[in-house]
Design a protein around this motif. Structure first.
Motif, PDB file in Angstrom:
ATOM      1  N   ASN A  28       0.849  -1.171   0.000  1.00 43.52           N
ATOM      2  CA  ASN A  28       0.000   0.000   0.000  1.00 43.52           C
ATOM      3  C   ASN A  28       0.895   1.235   0.000  1.00 43.52           C
ATOM      4  O   ASN A  28       1.639   1.449   0.961  1.00 43.52           O
ATOM      5  N   PRO A  29       0.837   2.074  -1.022  1.00 50.20           N
ATOM      6  CA  PRO A  29       1.684   3.273  -1.039  1.00 50.20           C
ATOM      7  C   PRO A  29       1.462   4.184   0.167  1.00 50.20           C
ATOM      8  O   PRO A  29       2.366   4.897   0.575  1.00 50.20           O
ATOM      9  N   ASP A  30       0.260   4.131   0.769  1.00 41.76           N
ATOM     10  CA  ASP A  30      -0.042   4.977   1.917  1.00 41.76           C
ATOM     11  C   ASP A  30       0.343   4.339   3.250  1.00 41.76           C
ATOM     12  O   ASP A  30       0.067   4.906   4.310  1.00 41.76           O
ATOM     13  N   ALA A  31       1.006   3.193   3.219  1.00 41.98           N
ATOM     14  CA  ALA A  31       1.386   2.496   4.451  1.00 41.98           C
ATOM     15  C   ALA A  31       2.351   3.316   5.306  1.00 41.98           C
ATOM     16  O   ALA A  31       2.474   3.087   6.501  1.00 41.98           O
ATOM     17  N   VAL A  32       3.019   4.282   4.720  1.00 46.08           N
ATOM     18  CA  VAL A  32       3.993   5.107   5.435  1.00 46.08           C
ATOM     19  C   VAL A  32       3.327   6.243   6.216  1.00 46.08           C
ATOM     20  O   VAL A  32       3.954   6.856   7.082  1.00 46.08           O
ATOM     21  N   LEU A  33       2.059   6.503   5.953  1.00 48.00           N
ATOM     22  CA  LEU A  33       1.364   7.604   6.623  1.00 48.00           C
ATOM     23  C   LEU A  33       1.258   7.351   8.124  1.00 48.00           C
ATOM     24  O   LEU A  33       1.024   6.229   8.552  1.00 48.00           O
ATOM     25  N   GLY A  34       1.449   8.400   8.898  1.00 47.28           N
ATOM     26  CA  GLY A  34       1.351   8.277  10.345  1.00 47.28           C
ATOM     27  C   GLY A  34       2.409   9.117  11.032  1.00 47.28           C
ATOM     28  O   GLY A  34       3.079   9.941  10.408  1.00 47.28           O
ATOM     29  N   VAL A  35       2.568   8.907  12.325  1.00 44.92           N
ATOM     30  CA  VAL A  35       3.544   9.643  13.129  1.00 44.92           C
ATOM     31  C   VAL A  35       4.668   8.690  13.514  1.00 44.92           C
ATOM     32  O   VAL A  35       4.416   7.592  14.007  1.00 44.92           O
ATOM     33  N   LYS A  37       8.652   8.275  15.379  1.00 41.73           N
ATOM     34  CA  LYS A  37       9.677   8.816  16.281  1.00 41.73           C
ATOM     35  C   LYS A  37      11.044   8.507  15.696  1.00 41.73           C
ATOM     36  O   LYS A  37      11.309   7.371  15.275  1.00 41.73           O
ATOM     37  N   ASN A  38      11.918   9.523  15.659  1.00 40.70           N
ATOM     38  CA  ASN A  38      13.261   9.313  15.108  1.00 40.70           C
ATOM     39  C   ASN A  38      14.077   8.389  16.013  1.00 40.70           C
ATOM     40  O   ASN A  38      13.690   8.096  17.143  1.00 40.70           O
ATOM     41  N   GLY A  39      15.205   7.919  15.495  1.00 39.97           N
ATOM     42  CA  GLY A  39      16.027   6.939  16.199  1.00 39.97           C
ATOM     43  C   GLY A  39      16.570   7.426  17.520  1.00 39.97           C
ATOM     44  O   GLY A  39      16.761   6.646  18.448  1.00 39.97           O
ATOM     45  N   GLU A  40      16.855   8.724  17.632  1.00 43.00           N
ATOM     46  CA  GLU A  40      17.374   9.288  18.887  1.00 43.00           C
ATOM     47  C   GLU A  40      16.277   9.480  19.925  1.00 43.00           C
ATOM     48  O   GLU A  40      16.568   9.699  21.097  1.00 43.00           O
ATOM     49  N   GLY A  41      15.016   9.457  19.475  1.00 42.91           N
ATOM     50  CA  GLY A  41      13.903   9.696  20.386  1.00 42.91           C
ATOM     51  C   GLY A  41      13.706  11.162  20.714  1.00 42.91           C
ATOM     52  O   GLY A  41      13.016  11.505  21.670  1.00 42.91           O
ATOM     53  N   THR A  42      14.310  12.058  19.905  1.00 41.22           N
ATOM     54  CA  THR A  42      14.241  13.486  20.192  1.00 41.22           C
ATOM     55  C   THR A  42      13.105  14.210  19.466  1.00 41.22           C
ATOM     56  O   THR A  42      12.816  15.364  19.768  1.00 41.22           O
ATOM     57  N   GLY A  43      12.490  13.529  18.495  1.00 41.37           N
ATOM     58  CA  GLY A  43      11.421  14.181  17.748  1.00 41.37           C
ATOM     59  C   GLY A  43      10.507  13.180  17.079  1.00 41.37           C
ATOM     60  O   GLY A  43      10.842  11.995  16.931  1.00 41.37           O
ATOM     61  N   MET A  44       9.316  13.672  16.707  1.00 40.94           N
ATOM     62  CA  MET A  44       8.365  12.861  15.952  1.00 40.94           C
ATOM     63  C   MET A  44       7.948  13.643  14.717  1.00 40.94           C
ATOM     64  O   MET A  44       7.764  14.867  14.771  1.00 40.94           O
ATOM     65  N   VAL A  45       7.815  12.902  13.625  1.00 41.42           N
ATOM     66  CA  VAL A  45       7.445  13.476  12.335  1.00 41.42           C
ATOM     67  C   VAL A  45       6.163  12.812  11.861  1.00 41.42           C
ATOM     68  O   VAL A  45       6.056  11.581  11.882  1.00 41.42           O
ATOM     69  N   GLN A  46       5.215  13.636  11.447  1.00 40.60           N
ATOM     70  CA  GLN A  46       3.987  13.118  10.841  1.00 40.60           C
ATOM     71  C   GLN A  46       4.197  13.092   9.333  1.00 40.60           C
ATOM     72  O   GLN A  46       4.463  14.132   8.719  1.00 40.60           O
ATOM     73  N   ILE A  47       4.087  11.898   8.751  1.00 44.33           N
ATOM     74  CA  ILE A  47       4.176  11.770   7.298  1.00 44.33           C
ATOM     75  C   ILE A  47       2.762  11.810   6.745  1.00 44.33           C
ATOM     76  O   ILE A  47       1.875  11.108   7.224  1.00 44.33           O
ATOM     77  N   TYR A  48       2.563  12.670   5.754  1.00 44.54           N
ATOM     78  CA  TYR A  48       1.245  12.880   5.161  1.00 44.54           C
ATOM     79  C   TYR A  48       1.388  12.965   3.643  1.00 44.54           C
ATOM     80  O   TYR A  48       2.498  12.991   3.116  1.00 44.54           O
ATOM     81  N   LYS A  49       0.264  13.020   2.968  1.00 45.06           N
ATOM     82  CA  LYS A  49       0.247  12.995   1.508  1.00 45.06           C
ATOM     83  C   LYS A  49      -0.422  14.255   0.974  1.00 45.06           C
ATOM     84  O   LYS A  49      -1.453  14.679   1.485  1.00 45.06           O
ATOM     85  N   LYS A  50       0.207  14.858  -0.046  1.00 43.20           N
ATOM     86  CA  LYS A  50      -0.378  15.958  -0.810  1.00 43.20           C
ATOM     87  C   LYS A  50      -0.325  15.529  -2.269  1.00 43.20           C
ATOM     88  O   LYS A  50       0.768  15.319  -2.807  1.00 43.20           O
ATOM     89  N   GLY A  51      -1.500  15.346  -2.888  1.00 41.25           N
ATOM     90  CA  GLY A  51      -1.523  14.831  -4.253  1.00 41.25           C
ATOM     91  C   GLY A  51      -0.982  13.421  -4.263  1.00 41.25           C
ATOM     92  O   GLY A  51      -1.422  12.575  -3.492  1.00 41.25           O
ATOM     93  N   ASP A  52       0.021  13.172  -5.089  1.00 39.10           N
ATOM     94  CA  ASP A  52       0.628  11.835  -5.130  1.00 39.10           C
ATOM     95  C   ASP A  52       2.023  11.822  -4.495  1.00 39.10           C
ATOM     96  O   ASP A  52       2.779  10.882  -4.659  1.00 39.10           O
ATOM     97  N   LYS A  53       2.367  12.875  -3.749  1.00 37.27           N
ATOM     98  CA  LYS A  53       3.674  12.980  -3.087  1.00 37.27           C
ATOM     99  C   LYS A  53       3.503  12.898  -1.573  1.00 37.27           C
ATOM    100  O   LYS A  53       2.446  13.197  -1.023  1.00 37.27           O
ATOM    101  N   TYR A  54       4.581  12.513  -0.905  1.00 41.77           N
ATOM    102  CA  TYR A  54       4.584  12.340   0.549  1.00 41.77           C
ATOM    103  C   TYR A  54       5.507  13.379   1.186  1.00 41.77           C
ATOM    104  O   TYR A  54       6.584  13.674   0.655  1.00 41.77           O
ATOM    105  N   PHE A  55       5.065  13.912   2.325  1.00 41.02           N
ATOM    106  CA  PHE A  55       5.767  14.969   3.032  1.00 41.02           C
ATOM    107  C   PHE A  55       5.784  14.645   4.522  1.00 41.02           C
ATOM    108  O   PHE A  55       5.041  13.774   4.971  1.00 41.02           O
TER     109      PHE A  55
END
Length: 155
Positions: A28-35, A37-55
């Motif tokens: 599923n191309p959208d399987a990456v969507l979600g929040v 946590k980076n490897g250091e545990g210092t931050g979290m990134v929400q991956i989302y979709k705009k059009g057919d690209k991921y940000f």
């Protein structure tokens, strides 16, 4: 059983096996969507979709504020006009395309620690593990960080 019947049966079994193998690789191309946590545990990134690209955008920081209590900003950005932009909410991942086999490529990632942009690709290892590889030039010259899923996007 005659030889023609054996060949037909073998061909059917081969086709079924191949179909199951390919179906197992379909993702599923959208399987990456979600929040994540980076490897250091210092931050979290929400991956989302705009059009057919991921940000991605920073949605949580272990240390969200400066010692004086003000929100941390992008102080290392080479563009002086962006140094007062808060880190929380900052879009730091841009333009990824799904390329199949649990890979998202042709994107870029911004590291607010040093104010640098890198080419980037992501690989979903399993449902809750994402390898994020930032690099300069070719992927061989880079670093991989392993992110863990915190929240998935429910459909």
């Amino acid at each position: 059983m005659n030889w023609l019947r054996k060949i037909q049966l073998t061909a059917i079994l081969l086709l079924v096996t191949l179909t199951l193998a390919l179906a197992g690789r379909a993702t599923n191309p959208d399987a990456v969507l979600g929040v994540w946590k980076n490897g250091e545990g210092t931050g979290m990134v929400q991956i989302y979709k705009k059009g057919d690209k991921y940000f991605g955008r920073i949605v949580w920081l272990k240390v969200p504020n400066n010692p004086d209590g003000t929100p941390r900003t992008d102080v290392n950005n080479p563009d002086e006009s962006k140094r007062k932009v808060p880190l929380k909410g900052l879009e730091n991942m841009r333009g990824f395309s799904y390329s199949g086999d649990n890979k998202w490529e042709s994107g870029s990632i911004y590291d607010p620690k040093n104010g640098s942009d890198y080419s980037c690709e992501m690989t979903l290892v399993d449902e809750n593990t994402l390898e994020v590889r930032g690099f300069i030039g070719v992927s061989l010259f880079g670093r991989t960080d392993v992110w863990k899923r915190q929240i998935s996007k429910k459909k």
